[in-house]
Design an enzyme around this catalytic site. Structure first.
Site, PDB file in Angstrom:
ATOM      1  N   GLU A 169       0.879  -1.168   0.000  1.00  0.00           N
ATOM      2  CA  GLU A 169       0.000   0.000   0.000  1.00  0.00           C
ATOM      3  C   GLU A 169       0.921   1.224   0.000  1.00  0.00           C
ATOM      4  O   GLU A 169       1.784   1.339   0.871  1.00  0.00           O
ATOM      5  CB  GLU A 169      -0.865  -0.032   1.263  1.00  0.00           C
ATOM      6  N   ARG A 228       4.569 -12.825   9.986  1.00  0.00           N
ATOM      7  CA  ARG A 228       5.290 -11.567   9.745  1.00  0.00           C
ATOM      8  C   ARG A 228       6.682 -11.665  10.336  1.00  0.00           C
ATOM      9  O   ARG A 228       6.907 -12.401  11.288  1.00  0.00           O
ATOM     10  CB  ARG A 228       4.630 -10.402  10.485  1.00  0.00           C
ATOM     11  N   LYS A 260       4.164   1.001   9.524  1.00  0.00           N
ATOM     12  CA  LYS A 260       4.401   2.215   8.737  1.00  0.00           C
ATOM     13  C   LYS A 260       3.815   3.443   9.418  1.00  0.00           C
ATOM     14  O   LYS A 260       4.386   4.527   9.358  1.00  0.00           O
ATOM     15  CB  LYS A 260       3.761   2.066   7.346  1.00  0.00           C
TER      16      LYS A 260
HETATM   17  P1  ATP Z   1       2.584  -2.089   8.130  1.00  0.00           P
HETATM   18  O1  ATP Z   1       1.793  -2.781   9.184  1.00  0.00           O
HETATM   19  O2  ATP Z   1       4.043  -2.067   8.401  1.00  0.00           O
HETATM   20  O3  ATP Z   1       2.064  -0.749   7.787  1.00  0.00           O
HETATM   21  P2  ATP Z   1       1.232  -3.343   5.977  1.00  0.00           P
HETATM   22  O4  ATP Z   1       0.930  -4.777   6.058  1.00  0.00           O
HETATM   23  O5  ATP Z   1       0.104  -2.441   6.210  1.00  0.00           O
HETATM   24  O6  ATP Z   1       2.489  -3.026   6.863  1.00  0.00           O
HETATM   25  P3  ATP Z   1       1.447  -3.317   3.142  1.00  0.00           P
HETATM   26  O7  ATP Z   1       1.940  -2.244   2.280  1.00  0.00           O
HETATM   27  O8  ATP Z   1       0.017  -3.671   3.100  1.00  0.00           O
HETATM   28  O9  ATP Z   1       1.860  -2.929   4.612  1.00  0.00           O
HETATM   29  O10 ATP Z   1       2.327  -4.628   2.962  1.00  0.00           O
HETATM   30  C1  ATP Z   1       2.608  -5.225   1.730  1.00  0.00           C
HETATM   31  C2  ATP Z   1       2.923  -6.662   1.955  1.00  0.00           C
HETATM   32  O11 ATP Z   1       4.016  -6.799   2.865  1.00  0.00           O
HETATM   33  C3  ATP Z   1       1.752  -7.399   2.536  1.00  0.00           C
HETATM   34  O12 ATP Z   1       1.560  -8.588   1.803  1.00  0.00           O
HETATM   35  C4  ATP Z   1       2.165  -7.683   3.949  1.00  0.00           C
HETATM   36  O13 ATP Z   1       1.618  -8.898   4.385  1.00  0.00           O
HETATM   37  C5  ATP Z   1       3.687  -7.735   3.867  1.00  0.00           C
HETATM   38  N1  ATP Z   1       4.288  -7.333   5.135  1.00  0.00           N
HETATM   39  C6  ATP Z   1       4.093  -6.195   5.822  1.00  0.00           C
HETATM   40  N2  ATP Z   1       4.776  -6.197   6.974  1.00  0.00           N
HETATM   41  C7  ATP Z   1       5.443  -7.380   7.029  1.00  0.00           C
HETATM   42  C8  ATP Z   1       6.322  -8.002   7.971  1.00  0.00           C
HETATM   43  N3  ATP Z   1       6.660  -7.410   9.110  1.00  0.00           N
HETATM   44  N4  ATP Z   1       6.810  -9.230   7.673  1.00  0.00           N
HETATM   45  C9  ATP Z   1       6.492  -9.840   6.532  1.00  0.00           C
HETATM   46  N5  ATP Z   1       5.666  -9.319   5.613  1.00  0.00           N
HETATM   47  C10 ATP Z   1       5.135  -8.109   5.847  1.00  0.00           C
HETATM   48 MG    MG Z   2      -1.579  -3.706   4.666  1.00  0.00          MG
END
Ligand code: ATP
Ligand code: MG
Length: 564
Positions: free
Chosen positions: A43, A268, A278
């Site tokens: 995102e 994760r 983020k």
């Molecule tokens: P955050 O919680 O850090 O804002 P998010 O999941 O909202 O992260 P996205 O941009 O939606 O951020 O993430 C893109 C991809 O990265 C998704 O498929 C998510 O599952 C994966 N992802 C995000 N954080 C992690 C993590 N700590 N470990 C492994 N994969 C991750």
């Molecule tokens: Mg997300």
């Protein structure tokens, strides 16, 4: 198959992880004609961090390993928080890490028309309705694990009325939040996501790609699974929090009769001493706790690059951590181990003195310069040698000299001998001090014979010190980093905000260091080992007149020791 993968030692062959096993079974059974298609779906509402790196190493890695393709898809369904600068930063990070999506760069917003058609189809099937409850009213209608939700009074609206209202929602006839489109599924489901979830909401807001075309925006759950189907994603890899969303995605796939992507969830990445959300990283940037998204203390890919991490070390880290099905926390020392291993092979050794004190060799001729040969990397002969200027006045580290040393102090003290790296053996004779009693110069004599003959023939002494020649030295600023948080789990305290655990000493700036003259040639982000001090790189702030180096990591390895 074991549930949890043990962390393997880097470079050890490993067995297939559970995702590779699924992919291999699918290939064997000929599912989807042997096609493997994955995607990485960020995102664009912040910079990527090391957790995302782990996710895209897996998405791109699985595709590479099995002759498939991996798409980059920006999940840009929320017009409010997204920004094209994030899109650019994300592209740059993935390329820097060595992955390529060729022409397959997609956006969930590319599918807004298709998603709208899907919504019309659900309405026509009697599986979605326009709801006029406010957000508070919807919350009040929610049941519990043991009690169903109270049905919306609009749940049984006739299909024609739903169609009419939904089209008018799209045409902009209604204000924000006055209506939503909801799926009509199961108010008694044990899975809350199945209790008539919201699919669309009204937002009169400009989107960074579709402009003012839309005033209804799909919810993440409505867009995500269908975007996978539209792209024909065979293996949709995501993190564990999406497990309860899977039945909903499958319900959509069945009702819409679209491509059946298979979602597979993994744990994760959580790192000790690190936060990974983020939203929270954005707070650190906005509130000035760090200098920006690329601050070398940040766990972002931009931050790691600036700190001196290499793509190879991050990929090795992701590989070593492996893929787990249960949440766990990885010791940040493992990441540091991976960068040390990588830089040990490739970083040239150079001499730099961070806390300099003058050293004068009284029996060495004034005005003379000798050029002494030294190896660039003892781990790799092919990196060759270079010549170091040596003269009567040098700098050494202030704490490499003690007037009154404890036992077993193998550095310099009055009457003791040490070797200067790749140069002579010296003996300390006397010191000069200022009015405050601080040492301003150490006077020594050198043994002119101690450099004769080959390495083998030379006289040995216990200590070896690094040094730079004073008239030839360049001045530099050096930035030392410590962990950004001084608690192993800064985000894990109920009563305390994560910012209370910020380490006030995470950055130390040393404004007047002395480095050897060959560093004049060093370019932005070049990696170096400062002998005895750690791995460093050239910060982008560095200029010809004001050199700036970052310490990537010290030489002291805490991970390998614990895990022997
Ligand atoms: P955050 O919680 O850090 O804002 P998010 O999941 O909202 O992260 P996205 O941009 O939606 O951020 O993430 C893109 C991809 O990265 C998704 O498929 C998510 O599952 C994966 N992802 C995000 N954080 C992690 C993590 N700590 N470990 C492994 N994969 C991750
Ligand atoms: Mg997300």
């Amino acid at each position: 198959m074991t549930e949890e993968k043990e962390i393997s030692k880097p470079d050890e062959p490993r067995s297939l992880n559970f995702i590779e096993q699924i992919v291999e079974e699918d290939l064997k059974s000929g599912k989807h004609g042997g096609r493997i298609q994955t995607r990485f779906p960020p995102e664009p509402n912040g910079y990527l961090h090391i957790g995302h790196a782990k996710a895209f190493c897996l998405d791109f890695g699985i595709a590479e390993e099995y002759g498939g393709k991996c798409n980059l898809r920006f999940d840009d369904t929320n017009p409010i928080t997204e920004d094209t600068s994030y899109v650019d930063a994300i592209r740059k990070d993935i390329h820097w890490m060595g992955f390529d999506w060729e022409d397959r760069e997609f956006y969930a917003s590319d599918y807004f028309d298709q998603l709208y058609e899907f919504a019309l189809k659900l309405i026509e099937k009697g599986k979605a309705f326009v709801c006029q409850l406010s957000a508070d009213e919807v919350n009040a209608s929610r049941g519990t694990d043991f009690e169903p939700d109270i049905p919306s009074p609009y749940r049984n609206r006739p299909v024609v009325e739903n169609l009419d209202l939904f089209i008018r929602m799209k045409n902009g006839e209604f204000p924000n939040d006055s209506m939503t489109l909801r799926a009509k599924i199961d108010l008694d489901s044990t899975n809350m996501h199945m209790r008539d979830p919201i699919l669309y909401r009204i937002r009169h807001a400009r989107h960074h790609r579709t402009g003012d075309k839309w005033c209804i925006y799909p919810m993440y759950d409505w867009a995500h699974g269908q975007s996978d189907s539209i792209e024909g994603i065979t293996h949709s890899l995501c993190t564990l929090e999406f497990v309860p969303h899977r039945p909903l995605y499958e319900w959509f796939i069945n009702e819409l009769e679209i491509f059946p992507s298979r979602q597979i969830e993994f744990a994760r990445l959580n790192l000790s001493y690190t936060i990974m959300s983020k939203r929270k990283l954005l707070q650190l940037v906005n509130e000035g706790h760090v200098k920006g998204w690329d601050d070398p203390r940040m766990p972002t890919i931009h931050g790691l690059r600036r700190r001196g991490y290499t793509p190879g070390s991050i990929r090795q880290f992701a590989e070593t951590v492996g893929i787990a099905k249960r949440e766990n926390v990885i010791d940040v020392a493992l990441l540091e181990f991976c960068i040390r291993e990588d830089l040990n092979k490739q970083a040239p050794r150079v001499m730099a003195v961070l806390n300099p004190v003058k050293l004068v060799i009284d029996n060495y001729p004034e005005g003379k310069t000798e050029y002494l040969e030294t190896v660039n990397n003892p781990e790799d002969e092919s990196m060759g040698t270079r010549l170091l200027p040596f003269s009567r006045e040098l700098y050494i580290e202030r704490d490499d000299f003690m007037e009154d040393p404890p036992k077993k102090f193998f550095r310099l003290s009055p009457g003791s001998e040490v070797r200067l790296k790749s140069a002579y053996i010296i003996k300390a004779e006397s010191v000069e001090k200022n009015a405050d009693g601080n040492i301003t110069a150490i006077h020594c004599t050198c043994d002119p014979e101690s450099l004769s003959g080959g390495e083998e023939a030379r006289r040995k002494v216990k200590g070896t010190l690094h040094w730079v020649s004073a008239p030839h030295a360049l001045s530099a600023e050096v930035r030392l980093y410590d962990r950004l948080f001084n608690d192993p789990d800064p985000d894990g305290h109920k009563e305390q905000n994560f910012k209370e655990f910020l380490n006030p000493d995470s950055l130390t700036v040393l404004p007047d260091c002395k480095v050897e003259p060959s560093l004049k040639e060093a370019k932005e982000l070049d990696h170096l080992q400062f002998t005895r001090l750690g791995y460093f790189n050239v910060d982008p702030d560095s200029t010809a007149d004001h050199m700036v180096f970052n310490r990537t990591v010290s030489l002291k390895d805490t991970w390998a020791k614990q895990n022997q």
